[in-house]
Scaffold this active site. Structure first.
Site, PDB file in Angstrom:
ATOM      1  N   GLU A 175       0.873  -1.175   0.000  1.00  0.00           N
ATOM      2  CA  GLU A 175       0.000   0.000   0.000  1.00  0.00           C
ATOM      3  C   GLU A 175       0.910   1.225   0.000  1.00  0.00           C
ATOM      4  O   GLU A 175       1.781   1.352   0.867  1.00  0.00           O
ATOM      5  CB  GLU A 175      -0.857  -0.013   1.270  1.00  0.00           C
ATOM      6  CG  GLU A 175      -2.294   0.370   1.055  1.00  0.00           C
ATOM      7  CD  GLU A 175      -3.049   0.378   2.365  1.00  0.00           C
ATOM      8  OE1 GLU A 175      -3.848   1.309   2.534  1.00  0.00           O
ATOM      9  OE2 GLU A 175      -2.848  -0.505   3.204  1.00  0.00           O
TER      10      GLU A 175
ATOM     11  N   TYR B 221     -11.008  -4.200   3.084  1.00  0.00           N
ATOM     12  CA  TYR B 221     -10.070  -3.700   4.097  1.00  0.00           C
ATOM     13  C   TYR B 221     -10.829  -3.576   5.422  1.00  0.00           C
ATOM     14  O   TYR B 221     -11.668  -2.697   5.573  1.00  0.00           O
ATOM     15  CB  TYR B 221      -9.559  -2.336   3.627  1.00  0.00           C
ATOM     16  CG  TYR B 221      -8.378  -1.752   4.347  1.00  0.00           C
ATOM     17  CD1 TYR B 221      -8.276  -1.753   5.736  1.00  0.00           C
ATOM     18  CD2 TYR B 221      -7.354  -1.147   3.631  1.00  0.00           C
ATOM     19  CE1 TYR B 221      -7.196  -1.193   6.381  1.00  0.00           C
ATOM     20  CE2 TYR B 221      -6.257  -0.573   4.260  1.00  0.00           C
ATOM     21  CZ  TYR B 221      -6.187  -0.606   5.639  1.00  0.00           C
ATOM     22  OH  TYR B 221      -5.108  -0.037   6.269  1.00  0.00           O
TER      23      TYR B 221
ATOM     24  N   ASP C 103      -5.582   8.993   9.466  1.00  0.00           N
ATOM     25  CA  ASP C 103      -4.242   8.626   9.910  1.00  0.00           C
ATOM     26  C   ASP C 103      -3.918   9.151  11.299  1.00  0.00           C
ATOM     27  O   ASP C 103      -4.248  10.278  11.648  1.00  0.00           O
ATOM     28  CB  ASP C 103      -3.206   9.155   8.914  1.00  0.00           C
ATOM     29  CG  ASP C 103      -3.330   8.487   7.553  1.00  0.00           C
ATOM     30  OD1 ASP C 103      -3.571   7.275   7.539  1.00  0.00           O
ATOM     31  OD2 ASP C 103      -3.210   9.172   6.532  1.00  0.00           O
TER      32      ASP C 103
END
Length: 270
Positions: A52, A177, A63
């Site tokens: 990734e 995911y 994040d």
């Protein structure tokens, strides 16, 4: 597998071998694109199955602090989406494993979905992850991406309601995911046991592989994810941190990435 994508082919190969995919995450341009280029090759050599590759963005909502700091360093080094794709293109013929670009909606919409997908595919990318794209818009992007041979990978969180989880699983391409925590990315000392139930739920919805990310900090947790039945383990913040610490002490970040990846590979194959 007729007309299978590179990501689908890789997962099919691993399934036949009874192995769990190792999927490290790198922030492109941290600390500079030459290091990213070397690191991609080092990760493949150390046993990564897919990679990734983050495109740095100024407001990375999904994040945690480690990857936010990496994005800031990359932006300070004048890393742009165009330069990231140019670097990736330069690896054609050298890097043989699928690369999935991790980006946010704003840069993608700014460039245009069609143009971005066309350029990403030409650079050699195999897929996209866009964590802040709503499912409804993701369904539009998925068709555009597929037209360029790219898989749009969608995310499921622990808080995702069952009916929406089913829609995401049906729409995700390449793999689904599974975010292991509620919140942002980051290194955590434990992975919640409910992740095992979520893996089972997702795998019961169809044949699409399930990879777990957000919070896998080392070999032991990667192995735990494998034992819960996940098809892949995604390791981001821990790897980014290892590389940053190596760089801060004058060591080669790419070599450090390769060593850490080798430890993860050994744990997954044990």
């Amino acid at each position: 597998m007729t007309n299978a994508s590179p990501i689908q082919l890789r997962f099919a190969q691993l399934r036949d071998q009874g192995r769990c995919a190792l999927m490290p995450f790198l922030m492109a341009g941290d600390p500079e694109l030459d290091v990213t280029r070397s690191s991609l090759l080092a990760l493949e050599a150390a046993g990564a199955d897919l990679i990734e590759l983050g495109i740095p963005y100024s407001d990375p909502l999904a994040d945690g602090p480690v990857i936010q700091a990496a994005a800031s360093r990359a932006l300070a080094a004048a890393t742009t989406p165009g330069r990231v794709l140019e670097m990736l293109r330069s690896l054609q013929g050298e890097l043989t494993i699928p690369v999935i670009l991790f980006t946010y909606s704003n840069p993608l919409l700014n460039r245009g979905m069609e143009a971005f997908c066309r350029e990403a595919a030409a650079a050699g990318a195999a897929g996209l992850v866009v964590p802040d794209l709503p499912l409804e818009e993701a369904e539009t992007l998925s068709a555009i991406a597929a037209g360029h041979g790219l898989d749009l990978v969608l995310l499921v969180a622990p808080t995702t309601p069952p009916e929406r989880m089913a829609r995401i699983a049906a729409s995700s391409r390449g793999f689904t995911y599974l975010v292991s925590v509620t919140g942002v990315t980051g290194v955590r000392t434990t992975i919640e046991s409910r992740v095992a139930d979520l893996v089972r739920q997702l795998k019961a919805l169809g044949p699409t592989p399930v990879a777990v990310g957000f919070g896998i900090s080392g070999p032991e947790q990667a192995r735990q994810v494998r034992d819960w039945g996940a098809d892949g383990a995604i390791v981001g913040s821990a790897l980014v941190k290892v590389m940053a610490e190596a760089g801060a002490t004058g060591q080669d970040g790419a070599s450090a990435a390769g060593r850490f990846c080798g430890e993860l590979r050994a744990a997954l194959d044990a």
